[in-house]
Design a protein around this motif. Structure first.
Motif, PDB file in Angstrom:
ATOM      1  N   THR A  66      -5.449  20.532  67.586  1.00  0.00           N
ATOM      2  CA  THR A  66      -4.860  21.414  66.571  1.00  0.00           C
ATOM      3  C   THR A  66      -4.214  20.611  65.449  1.00  0.00           C
ATOM      4  OG1 THR A  66      -4.460  23.215  68.127  1.00  0.00           O
ATOM      5  CG2 THR A  66      -3.056  23.143  66.174  1.00  0.00           C
ATOM      6  N   ALA A  67      -3.461  19.572  65.807  1.00  0.00           N
ATOM      7  CA  ALA A  67      -2.773  18.764  64.789  1.00  0.00           C
ATOM      8  C   ALA A  67      -3.778  18.154  63.820  1.00  0.00           C
ATOM      9  CB  ALA A  67      -1.943  17.675  65.467  1.00  0.00           C
ATOM     10  N   ARG A  68      -4.883  17.652  64.340  1.00  0.00           N
ATOM     11  CA  ARG A  68      -5.887  17.041  63.477  1.00  0.00           C
ATOM     12  C   ARG A  68      -6.567  18.084  62.603  1.00  0.00           C
ATOM     13  NH1 ARG A  68      -7.831  13.093  68.439  1.00  0.00           N
ATOM     14  NH2 ARG A  68      -6.362  11.393  67.965  1.00  0.00           N
ATOM     15  N   MET A  69      -6.852  19.247  63.170  1.00  0.00           N
ATOM     16  CA  MET A  69      -7.484  20.292  62.375  1.00  0.00           C
ATOM     17  C   MET A  69      -6.557  20.789  61.271  1.00  0.00           C
ATOM     18  SD  MET A  69      -9.436  22.516  65.304  1.00  0.00           S
ATOM     19  CE  MET A  69     -10.040  23.729  64.124  1.00  0.00           C
ATOM     20  N   THR A  70      -5.266  20.916  61.568  1.00  0.00           N
ATOM     21  CA  THR A  70      -4.345  21.421  60.545  1.00  0.00           C
ATOM     22  C   THR A  70      -4.180  20.427  59.412  1.00  0.00           C
ATOM     23  OG1 THR A  70      -2.484  20.614  61.882  1.00  0.00           O
ATOM     24  CG2 THR A  70      -3.071  22.956  62.084  1.00  0.00           C
ATOM     25  N   ILE A  71      -4.222  19.145  59.719  1.00  0.00           N
ATOM     26  CA  ILE A  71      -4.182  18.151  58.643  1.00  0.00           C
ATOM     27  C   ILE A  71      -5.392  18.346  57.737  1.00  0.00           C
ATOM     28  CG2 ILE A  71      -4.389  15.693  58.109  1.00  0.00           C
ATOM     29  CD1 ILE A  71      -2.771  15.166  60.707  1.00  0.00           C
ATOM     30  N   ALA A  72      -6.564  18.499  58.348  1.00  0.00           N
ATOM     31  CA  ALA A  72      -7.782  18.684  57.557  1.00  0.00           C
ATOM     32  C   ALA A  72      -7.701  19.955  56.721  1.00  0.00           C
ATOM     33  CB  ALA A  72      -9.001  18.728  58.477  1.00  0.00           C
ATOM     34  N   TYR A  73      -7.351  21.076  57.344  1.00  0.00           N
ATOM     35  CA  TYR A  73      -7.288  22.340  56.615  1.00  0.00           C
ATOM     36  C   TYR A  73      -6.262  22.272  55.475  1.00  0.00           C
ATOM     37  CZ  TYR A  73     -10.002  24.680  60.305  1.00  0.00           C
ATOM     38  OH  TYR A  73     -10.976  25.072  61.184  1.00  0.00           O
ATOM     39  N   SER A  74      -5.147  21.589  55.714  1.00  0.00           N
ATOM     40  CA  SER A  74      -4.099  21.533  54.691  1.00  0.00           C
ATOM     41  C   SER A  74      -4.568  20.786  53.456  1.00  0.00           C
ATOM     42  CB  SER A  74      -2.844  20.878  55.272  1.00  0.00           C
ATOM     43  OG  SER A  74      -2.276  21.666  56.299  1.00  0.00           O
ATOM     44  N   LEU A  80     -14.504  16.910  60.517  1.00  0.00           N
ATOM     45  CA  LEU A  80     -13.439  17.195  61.467  1.00  0.00           C
ATOM     46  C   LEU A  80     -13.309  18.705  61.676  1.00  0.00           C
ATOM     47  CD1 LEU A  80      -9.955  15.462  61.422  1.00  0.00           C
ATOM     48  CD2 LEU A  80     -10.200  17.850  62.020  1.00  0.00           C
ATOM     49  N   ALA A  81     -13.370  19.462  60.580  1.00  0.00           N
ATOM     50  CA  ALA A  81     -13.241  20.912  60.684  1.00  0.00           C
ATOM     51  C   ALA A  81     -14.395  21.525  61.474  1.00  0.00           C
ATOM     52  CB  ALA A  81     -13.178  21.526  59.285  1.00  0.00           C
ATOM     53  N   GLU A  82     -15.545  20.896  61.446  1.00  0.00           N
ATOM     54  CA  GLU A  82     -16.686  21.369  62.231  1.00  0.00           C
ATOM     55  C   GLU A  82     -16.540  21.013  63.701  1.00  0.00           C
ATOM     56  OE1 GLU A  82     -21.132  19.820  62.297  1.00  0.00           O
ATOM     57  OE2 GLU A  82     -20.792  21.075  60.529  1.00  0.00           O
ATOM     58  N   LEU A  83     -16.006  19.834  63.991  1.00  0.00           N
ATOM     59  CA  LEU A  83     -15.860  19.366  65.366  1.00  0.00           C
ATOM     60  C   LEU A  83     -14.682  20.027  66.086  1.00  0.00           C
ATOM     61  CD1 LEU A  83     -16.411  15.564  64.697  1.00  0.00           C
ATOM     62  CD2 LEU A  83     -17.885  16.989  66.144  1.00  0.00           C
ATOM     63  N   GLY A  84     -13.646  20.407  65.342  1.00  0.00           N
ATOM     64  CA  GLY A  84     -12.433  20.934  65.965  1.00  0.00           C
ATOM     65  C   GLY A  84     -12.672  22.133  66.869  1.00  0.00           C
ATOM     66  N   PRO A  85     -13.315  23.207  66.378  1.00  0.00           N
ATOM     67  CA  PRO A  85     -13.548  24.363  67.251  1.00  0.00           C
ATOM     68  C   PRO A  85     -14.402  24.027  68.472  1.00  0.00           C
ATOM     69  CG  PRO A  85     -13.834  24.966  64.942  1.00  0.00           C
ATOM     70  CD  PRO A  85     -13.702  23.480  64.984  1.00  0.00           C
ATOM     71  N   LEU A  86     -15.356  23.100  68.326  1.00  0.00           N
ATOM     72  CA  LEU A  86     -16.156  22.685  69.480  1.00  0.00           C
ATOM     73  C   LEU A  86     -15.274  22.037  70.534  1.00  0.00           C
ATOM     74  CD1 LEU A  86     -19.239  21.085  67.655  1.00  0.00           C
ATOM     75  CD2 LEU A  86     -19.045  23.388  68.605  1.00  0.00           C
ATOM     76  N   THR A  87     -14.283  21.277  70.083  1.00  0.00           N
ATOM     77  CA  THR A  87     -13.385  20.596  71.016  1.00  0.00           C
ATOM     78  C   THR A  87     -12.466  21.596  71.701  1.00  0.00           C
ATOM     79  OG1 THR A  87     -13.423  18.774  69.427  1.00  0.00           O
ATOM     80  CG2 THR A  87     -11.909  18.580  71.273  1.00  0.00           C
ATOM     81  N   HIS A  88     -11.906  22.527  70.923  1.00  0.00           N
ATOM     82  CA  HIS A  88     -11.069  23.552  71.542  1.00  0.00           C
ATOM     83  C   HIS A  88     -11.846  24.349  72.590  1.00  0.00           C
ATOM     84  CE1 HIS A  88      -7.594  23.913  68.436  1.00  0.00           C
ATOM     85  NE2 HIS A  88      -7.186  23.313  69.542  1.00  0.00           N
ATOM     86  N   ALA A  89     -13.138  24.525  72.364  1.00  0.00           N
ATOM     87  CA  ALA A  89     -13.952  25.343  73.269  1.00  0.00           C
ATOM     88  C   ALA A  89     -14.104  24.726  74.649  1.00  0.00           C
ATOM     89  CB  ALA A  89     -15.331  25.592  72.651  1.00  0.00           C
ATOM     90  N   VAL A  90     -13.968  23.397  74.763  1.00  0.00           N
ATOM     91  CA  VAL A  90     -14.125  22.741  76.069  1.00  0.00           C
ATOM     92  C   VAL A  90     -12.777  22.362  76.684  1.00  0.00           C
ATOM     93  CG1 VAL A  90     -16.426  21.900  75.501  1.00  0.00           C
ATOM     94  CG2 VAL A  90     -14.439  20.446  75.028  1.00  0.00           C
ATOM     95  N   LEU A  91     -11.677  22.769  76.044  1.00  0.00           N
ATOM     96  CA  LEU A  91     -10.333  22.518  76.577  1.00  0.00           C
ATOM     97  C   LEU A  91      -9.622  23.847  76.793  1.00  0.00           C
ATOM     98  CD1 LEU A  91      -9.245  19.645  74.139  1.00  0.00           C
ATOM     99  CD2 LEU A  91      -9.926  19.360  76.530  1.00  0.00           C
ATOM    100  N   ASP A  92      -8.490  23.811  77.487  1.00  0.00           N
ATOM    101  CA  ASP A  92      -7.674  25.025  77.577  1.00  0.00           C
ATOM    102  C   ASP A  92      -6.202  24.638  77.584  1.00  0.00           C
ATOM    103  OD1 ASP A  92      -6.430  25.494  80.506  1.00  0.00           O
ATOM    104  OD2 ASP A  92      -8.340  24.429  80.679  1.00  0.00           O
ATOM    105  N   TRP A  93      -5.404  25.518  76.995  1.00  0.00           N
ATOM    106  CA  TRP A  93      -3.986  25.248  76.819  1.00  0.00           C
ATOM    107  C   TRP A  93      -3.224  25.233  78.163  1.00  0.00           C
ATOM    108  CZ3 TRP A  93      -1.284  23.594  72.732  1.00  0.00           C
ATOM    109  CH2 TRP A  93      -1.872  23.696  71.460  1.00  0.00           C
ATOM    110  N   THR A  94      -3.728  25.928  79.149  1.00  0.00           N
ATOM    111  CA  THR A  94      -2.987  26.033  80.409  1.00  0.00           C
ATOM    112  C   THR A  94      -2.924  24.709  81.146  1.00  0.00           C
ATOM    113  OG1 THR A  94      -3.678  28.342  80.606  1.00  0.00           O
ATOM    114  CG2 THR A  94      -2.858  27.268  82.601  1.00  0.00           C
ATOM    115  N   THR A  95      -4.068  24.018  81.200  1.00  0.00           N
ATOM    116  CA  THR A  95      -4.133  22.781  81.991  1.00  0.00           C
ATOM    117  C   THR A  95      -4.060  21.516  81.145  1.00  0.00           C
ATOM    118  OG1 THR A  95      -6.554  22.818  81.920  1.00  0.00           O
ATOM    119  CG2 THR A  95      -5.487  23.925  83.781  1.00  0.00           C
ATOM    120  N   ARG A  96      -4.371  21.614  79.854  1.00  0.00           N
ATOM    121  CA  ARG A  96      -4.427  20.400  79.017  1.00  0.00           C
ATOM    122  C   ARG A  96      -3.747  20.653  77.663  1.00  0.00           C
ATOM    123  NH1 ARG A  96     -10.780  18.879  79.907  1.00  0.00           N
ATOM    124  NH2 ARG A  96     -10.230  16.883  78.978  1.00  0.00           N
ATOM    125  N   PRO A  97      -2.472  21.047  77.690  1.00  0.00           N
ATOM    126  CA  PRO A  97      -1.811  21.433  76.434  1.00  0.00           C
ATOM    127  C   PRO A  97      -1.672  20.281  75.442  1.00  0.00           C
ATOM    128  CG  PRO A  97      -0.211  21.282  78.216  1.00  0.00           C
ATOM    129  CD  PRO A  97      -1.568  21.192  78.848  1.00  0.00           C
TER     130      PRO A  97
END
Length: 728
Positions: free
Chosen positions: A331-339, A307-324
């Motif tokens: 982000t929620a899934r990545m923070t669970i993993a990191y925690s 999950l931690a490997e896939l998360g940044p790849l996913t953020h890279a193809v999305l943007d907060w302005t149009t798809r918050p």
């Protein structure tokens, strides 16, 4: 005439597993062929590829399960049924032939209603279960070859590391192949400890084909192999392609994988399909969707490294302005993993900050506030935790929960966040307030939501109430509350484990033993439940079963210090001095000053007539823990043997103040005799007799009973003589 050699065995003999290091496919094939051709190498069970681009988590282990399980189910399904959770975690494709019989509320809850996630250690438990399954079904010596182990996901790296440690090379020879020595942990340490390395030079790379079509074929073949081969020529040809052509190749491969996934190859959804979609012709559309699906799969199964490997790849193809909303979900899934991964909580905090800076959505700020609170109260290193700061953040989450658009959602959000507040109140030393919050949450949810809408969170609240009742009211109330929790979730291992602790406090040992056994049966293997069962079996006098349990604990976790302590003591009691010495050495290697082990080493030295070594170890043990009755008793015996009767009385007295024992009473009586204190000696003999009398009734057989009766007769004689001398 020649005899057996006294020379130590060679490294190859000591480490019959193999680590083959070959920098390219051609060299690797040659090295594997040479290793398999050696005399005595068992037949090949399977050749596995561990490259995580092929299947994501448990790529290699899942391939082995897909190969073995159908035949096992046809011959004798019991081993597969016993390890259904582990097998299906590694190879979800097998669910059509192997239904899971140990589902929990966690595994059954729909993704959008999941409020509890697996601990990071769960994948290690799964790996142990897969090894247990393999050991159970292996009917002849075999060799397992694993390629591309340096590219393994953490799940496979852990599985292979445990397999190298646990596998008997006479039954299962492991051959690990890598392109170099840069290997992820924990596999790197296992390779160093359990294998004989062999390295081959790289095969010289010839010129690339002149024909563009041939170069394209090499590149296309590399993409079709999911870029999982060590083929520098193919990689070079791929790099030469125009970006649009590379995207078309990835899109074509994605279509093949999507069709295979639709046909039942579920493990392809855990990353392989998503990687190709993200590199394909529609990364922000189909790529983002596939990546988010993979993130969800990995989150639900506890595959946090993937999950931690896939998360940044996913953020890279999305943007907060149009798809918050989608960005926040990532982000929620990545923070669970990191925690939960340990050591990465600061990365979770940084993601929360970034999310809150990127959007004003109230739901994001509420969830981020709750997440920060959990990091500060639970996931940071103990010395960095700040429960007051955590309380501030969770109060922010509680306040924001009022902004939900329906009464039901407001009730759910408030209860969820106040459950976090209850945890913080407990950490701040106010369990009564914590219980009040939990019970108010249960009442609120019952009033505003039906059972289906309450989802898994209701069970979580009931569990937290059981923990708090056990602490505040007592074990009886706690055990009754656990009864309700188990009724709701009957295959959740930890509930049985924790209820067993309460039952032992209530003196309900047989029920506690049944709970420990249920905890072990309902979960992939973990050592704590087995250790607690061993401790209870020791208390109940079932020594052989306790010893087997302690063996199992150390098989699962060779760093489990308390298991070395208990097994060393048990081996000493059973007359296995050599085994006790081995456990003492292993335990002291992990904690040099462990008092119980030092005391036991002193007892072994005493048994072996090495009084000075015994005295040094016993005194060192008591310096670390002055409340060890056996150490004081042994020092008393040593003092008596040196002719220091008064010192013997003192040491034996310290032992008796900690734990009354008939042998120590009798020994102090002897010391009193040497001091001429006949009345004290007679009193100690009388006390020893009183302590021994119940042992006659409890003796297991006539021989034991006769031995105790003989000792009673001797003590009565000494008491009579001392009484007479005292009167005279």
């Amino acid at each position: 005439m020649s005899g057996p050699s006294d020379r130590p065995p060679s490294a190859a003999a000591r480490r019959p597993h193999h680590w083959l290091i070959a920098p390219d496919e051609s060299a690797a094939r040659a090295l594997v062929a040479d290793a398999l051709a050696e005399p005595g190498v068992p037949p090949v069970l399977a050749v596995l590829d561990a490259h995580r681009r092929l299947r994501g988590p448990f790529t290699a282990a899942g391939a082995l399960m897909r190969q073995l399980v159908p035949g096992v189910l046809a011959a004798d399904p019991e081993p597969a049924v016993r390890h259904d959770i582990e097998i299906l975690a590694a190879a979800p494709e097998l669910r059509t032939v192997l239904p899971c019989r140990r589902e929990t509320l966690t595994s059954l809850t729909a993704p959008q209603k999941r409020t509890r996630y697996y601990p990071y250690i769960r994948t290690t438990r799964i790996a142990h279960g897969l090894i247990d399954f393999l050991t159970a079904v292996l009917d002849a010596p075999a060799t397992l070859v694993v390629r591309h182990a340096e590219h393994a996901d953490r799940t496979d790296a852990d599985w292979l590391a445990l397999l190298l440690r646990r596998a008997d090379p006479q039954r299962l020879r492991i051959v690990i192949c890598t392109a170099g020595r840069d290997v992820p942990q924990p596999l790197a340490d296992a390779l160093a400890a359990h294998t004989t390395p062999r390295e081959a030079p790289a095969t010289p790379l010839g010129p690339l084909p002149d024909d563009p079509a041939a170069r394209w074929e090499l590149a296309a073949g590399w993409v079709a192999a999911d870029r999982s081969t060590d083929d520098p020529a193919a990689a070079a040809c791929y790099a030469e392609l125009e970006p649009a052509e590379r995207a078309r190749l990835h899109e074509a491969r994605a279509e093949e994988l999507a069709a295979a996934a639709l046909a039942g190859e579920a493990s392809l959804l855990r990353g392989p399909l998503a990687h190709h979609r993200a590199l394909g012709t529609d990364p922000a559309g189909a790529g983002a969707l596939a990546l988010q699906d993979a993130l969800q799969e990995c989150l639900l199964e506890g595959f946090y490294d993937a999950l931690a490997e896939l998360g940044p790849l996913t953020h890279a193809v999305l943007d907060w302005t149009t798809r918050p909303e989608e960005c926040w979900l990532v982000t929620a899934r990545m923070t669970i993993a990191y925690s939960v991964m340990g050591g990465r909580a600061d990365e979770a905090l940084a993601l929360y900050d970034d999310a809150c800076a990127s959007t004003a959505l109230p739901a994001v700020h509420m969830s981020a506030a709750y997440g920060r609170a959990m990091v500060y109260t639970r996931y940071l290193e103990p010395e960095r935790r700040d429960h007051r700061k955590a309380k501030g953040w969770v109060n922010t989450a509680v306040a924001l929960s009022r902004l939900a658009d329906t009464d039901a959602r407001r009730a759910y959000n408030r209860t969820f966040n106040e459950n976090g507040l209850a945890l913080i109140e407990m950490h701040l030393g106010d369990p009564a307030r914590a219980l009040e919050l939990v019970e108010a949450g249960i009442e609120r949810m019952d009033g505003a939501l039906d059972a289906e809408d309450q989802g898994q969170h209701r069970s979580v609240l009931e569990y937290n109430r059981a923990q708090l009742l056990a602490r505040l009211v007592g074990p009886e109330a706690g055990a009754a509350a656990y009864d309700r929790v188990i009724d709701q979730d009957p295959h959740h291992s930890e509930y049985y484990f924790e209820r067993a602790v309460l039952l032992r406090k209530l003196g309900r040992d047989e029920e506690a033993l049944a709970d420990y056994e249920h905890a072990i049966r309902t979960s992939p293997p973990y050592p704590e439940a087995v250790y607690n069962r061993a401790d209870l079996r020791l208390e109940l006098g079932d020594l052989d079963a306790a010893l087997a349990d302690l063996d199992r604990v150390l098989e699962l976790d060779p760093e489990f210090l308390d298991a070395y302590v208990n097994r060393a003591g048990l081996r000493h009691a059973l007359g296995d001095a050599r085994g006790a010495a081995e456990d003492i050495a292993a335990g002291l290697a992990r904690e040099a000053g462990q008092p119980h082990l030092l005391a036991l080493r002193g007892l072994l030295a005493q048994d072996d007539d090495r009084p000075e070594e015994a005295r040094a170890d016993l005194e060192a043990a008591l310096a670390g823990d002055p409340d060890l009755p056996a150490a004081w008793a042994a020092l008393g015996v040593l003092a008596y043997e040196r002719g220091e009767a008064e010192e013997s009385v003192r040491c034996l007295g310290r032992s008796l103040r900690l734990e009354d024992d008939p042998v120590v009473r009798a020994n102090r009586a002897l010391a009193h005799e040497s001091c001429g204190d006949w009345a004290a000696a007679a009193a100690d003999y009388a006390a020893a007799i009183d302590l021994l009398l119940p042992e006659v009734a409890a003796a297991q057989d006539e021989a034991d009973s006769a031995e105790v009766v003989t000792e009673l007769s001797r003590l009565r004689g000494r008491r009579a003589e001392c009484t007479a001398r005292s009167a005279g």
